[in-house]
Design a protein around this motif. Structure first.
Motif, PDB file in Angstrom:
ATOM      1  N   GLY A  93      41.148   6.303 -27.503  1.00  0.00           N
ATOM      2  CA  GLY A  93      41.453   5.055 -28.193  1.00  0.00           C
ATOM      3  C   GLY A  93      42.903   4.646 -28.144  1.00  0.00           C
ATOM      4  O   GLY A  93      43.280   3.646 -28.769  1.00  0.00           O
ATOM      5  N   TYR A  94      43.720   5.395 -27.400  1.00  0.00           N
ATOM      6  CA  TYR A  94      45.166   5.144 -27.400  1.00  0.00           C
ATOM      7  C   TYR A  94      45.509   3.739 -26.921  1.00  0.00           C
ATOM      8  O   TYR A  94      46.309   3.030 -27.549  1.00  0.00           O
ATOM      9  N   GLN A  95      44.916   3.330 -25.815  1.00  0.00           N
ATOM     10  CA  GLN A  95      45.249   2.030 -25.236  1.00  0.00           C
ATOM     11  C   GLN A  95      44.887   0.885 -26.172  1.00  0.00           C
ATOM     12  O   GLN A  95      45.661  -0.060 -26.351  1.00  0.00           O
ATOM     13  N   MET A  96      43.721   0.969 -26.819  1.00  0.00           N
ATOM     14  CA  MET A  96      43.308  -0.094 -27.727  1.00  0.00           C
ATOM     15  C   MET A  96      44.181  -0.123 -28.975  1.00  0.00           C
ATOM     16  O   MET A  96      44.559  -1.202 -29.453  1.00  0.00           O
ATOM     17  N   VAL A  97      44.511   1.046 -29.505  1.00  0.00           N
ATOM     18  CA  VAL A  97      45.374   1.102 -30.684  1.00  0.00           C
ATOM     19  C   VAL A  97      46.743   0.508 -30.376  1.00  0.00           C
ATOM     20  O   VAL A  97      47.295  -0.280 -31.162  1.00  0.00           O
ATOM     21  N   GLN A  98      47.299   0.859 -29.215  1.00  0.00           N
ATOM     22  CA  GLN A  98      48.603   0.334 -28.830  1.00  0.00           C
ATOM     23  C   GLN A  98      48.546  -1.170 -28.590  1.00  0.00           C
ATOM     24  O   GLN A  98      49.488  -1.901 -28.917  1.00  0.00           O
ATOM     25  N   SER A  99      47.435  -1.660 -28.048  1.00  0.00           N
ATOM     26  CA  SER A  99      47.293  -3.094 -27.813  1.00  0.00           C
ATOM     27  C   SER A  99      47.276  -3.859 -29.132  1.00  0.00           C
ATOM     28  O   SER A  99      47.983  -4.867 -29.292  1.00  0.00           O
ATOM     29  N   LEU A 100      46.487  -3.378 -30.085  1.00  0.00           N
ATOM     30  CA  LEU A 100      46.417  -4.043 -31.384  1.00  0.00           C
ATOM     31  C   LEU A 100      47.757  -3.970 -32.118  1.00  0.00           C
ATOM     32  O   LEU A 100      48.182  -4.945 -32.758  1.00  0.00           O
ATOM     33  N   SER A 101      48.435  -2.838 -32.020  1.00  0.00           N
ATOM     34  CA  SER A 101      49.750  -2.698 -32.650  1.00  0.00           C
ATOM     35  C   SER A 101      50.768  -3.621 -32.003  1.00  0.00           C
ATOM     36  O   SER A 101      51.620  -4.210 -32.682  1.00  0.00           O
ATOM     37  N   THR A 102      50.675  -3.763 -30.683  1.00  0.00           N
ATOM     38  CA  THR A 102      51.591  -4.640 -29.958  1.00  0.00           C
ATOM     39  C   THR A 102      51.410  -6.090 -30.375  1.00  0.00           C
ATOM     40  O   THR A 102      52.383  -6.811 -30.630  1.00  0.00           O
ATOM     41  N   ILE A 103      50.155  -6.530 -30.463  1.00  0.00           N
ATOM     42  CA  ILE A 103      49.889  -7.912 -30.865  1.00  0.00           C
ATOM     43  C   ILE A 103      50.358  -8.157 -32.292  1.00  0.00           C
ATOM     44  O   ILE A 103      51.016  -9.160 -32.597  1.00  0.00           O
TER      45      ILE A 103
END
Length: 394
Positions: free
Chosen positions: A232-242
């Motif tokens: 889930g790292y990529q999705m978590v980082q994407s949501l945090s980035t947005i």
């Protein structure tokens, strides 16, 4: 007589203007999201920008060529294009370059390209040919002309299967899914959509979960924080980035997620970096531009002068703007990670060329929608009418 004022001189003008704005925005975003990675891996912060500009020139040329070609001639070239596409899809399985466990690229000197991207556009062309034949009821007879349906969709399924073998399940779904959606919208009553979409969706879900890593993607899609350091790292980082972009964003070049926090920051997740640097207002602008482009492209499809042009234009709309919707939903966590680039914004030469070629075809359809029907010549106006019009202009 009442004068009608319009914002644009033609139907193609808003499409071209929005394309230019998105391409400029994408070029700026490619540099901003990639210069850290380029400096670390290639010791040249402009590495990805330089390659993107080269692909942009080729994409612009492909758009111009496809716009100039009469789309009716594509019927005669369709099966040649299919043969070339199938050859490349088979060749990539044997001589393709493997990256991250997927054999999707064919290298030509310093450049490489993905045959699967060209299969997307080929699928739309075959679907438009088949569907327009069915819609021409006065000429189409199933007992006589069934090969016009079976052969194109059989070829589309074969292309999707070869793409799946790379493996690239997301692109395979697009190759087969876009023509299927075209057929549903144009040939099947809405009351029967469930009868087709339900088994197709269940089959796609079953195939998508055959591999353990795909099954893991489905699990973390519902709760990416359950495995935030791995699957889930990529999705978590994407949501945090947005979310870190706020209302106004951190500013151009000041986004922090590009510093190896967010994988694929300049390709599939380029929009997350854009959101972080430009905030809510930047995101709203991109959504607005895609919405206006959708309306303008639908108008082109409705006003095309023949059935093939209408279906082909609609297929290009589904392909380009459907991918945009899928990418935006993926980046926002509404869809699992499927590896779909954002048209005009994400880095990727093959995707950019195919997108520009498809938009060139759509612009060509719009240019020819005002031409008189084949076999009819435009009526010549009497001299007194022409003089009256010239007098009004003066």
């Amino acid at each position: 007589m009442r004068t009608r004022y319009t914002l644009f001189k033609s139907e193609t003008e808003p499409i071209v203007i929005i394309m230019v704005i998105l391409l400029v925005t994408g070029t700026i975003n490619v540099f901003s999201s990639s210069y850290v990675l380029a400096a670390m891996d290639y010791e040249n912060p402009y590495y990805f920008l330089q390659r993107h500009l080269q692909w942009l020139v080729i994409g612009g040329l492909s758009c111009w060529i496809c716009r100039r070609i009469n789309y009716q001639r594509l019927r005669g070239l369709m099966f040649i294009g299919l043969a070339v596409t199938l050859f490349l899809l088979v060749a990539v399985l044997f001589v393709g370059t493997t990256v991250n466990g997927a054999q999707r690229w064919i290298a030509l000197g310093p450049f490489s390209f993905q045959p699967a991207e060209f299969a997307k556009l080929m699928g739309v062309l075959l679907g438009a040919f088949s569907i327009s034949s069915v819609l021409s009821k006065e000429r189409f007879r199933m007992e006589r002309d069934w090969p016009r349906v079976v052969i194109p969709f059989g070829a589309i399924f074969l292309m999707a299967f070869l793409v799946y073998r790379e493996p690239d399940f997301g692109t395979a779904c697009i190759v087969f899914g876009v023509p299927l959606l075209m057929a549903l919208v144009l040939l099947v009553p809405p009351s029967r959509w469930v009868l087709i979409l339900l088994p197709v969706g269940l089959a796609a879900l079953a195939i998508g979960t055959l591999q353990p890593y795909r099954m893991k993607r489905m699990e973390v899609w519902f709760d990416p924080w359950s495995d935030a350091r791995n699957a889930g790292y990529q999705m978590v980082q994407s949501l945090s980035t947005i979310g870190s972009g706020g209302v106004f964003g951190m500013g151009f070049g000041d986004g922090v997620s590009k510093y190896e926090y967010l994988p694929e920051a300049h390709t599939d997740f380029a929009f997350a970096i854009f959101s972080q640097e430009h905030g809510f207002f930047g995101v709203a602008l991109i959504f607005f531009l895609f919405a206006v482009m959708l309306i303008a492209c639908i108008r082109v499809s409705i006003r095309a002068k023949d059935t093939f042009g209408q279906v082909l234009a609609l297929g290009i709309v589904f392909l380009v703007l459907g991918q945009a919707l899928a990418n935006l939903a993926m980046v926002a966590g509404l869809l699992p990670v499927v590896g779909v680039p954002l048209p005009f914004i994400s880095y990727g030469g093959s995707s950019l060329i195919v997108t520009m070629a498809g938009m060139g075809m759509l612009l060509g359809i719009a240019d020819r929608s005002l031409d008189p029907p084949q076999g009819q010549k435009k009526k010549k106006e009497p001299p007194e009418v022409r003089r009256r019009k010239m007098h009004v202009v003066r």
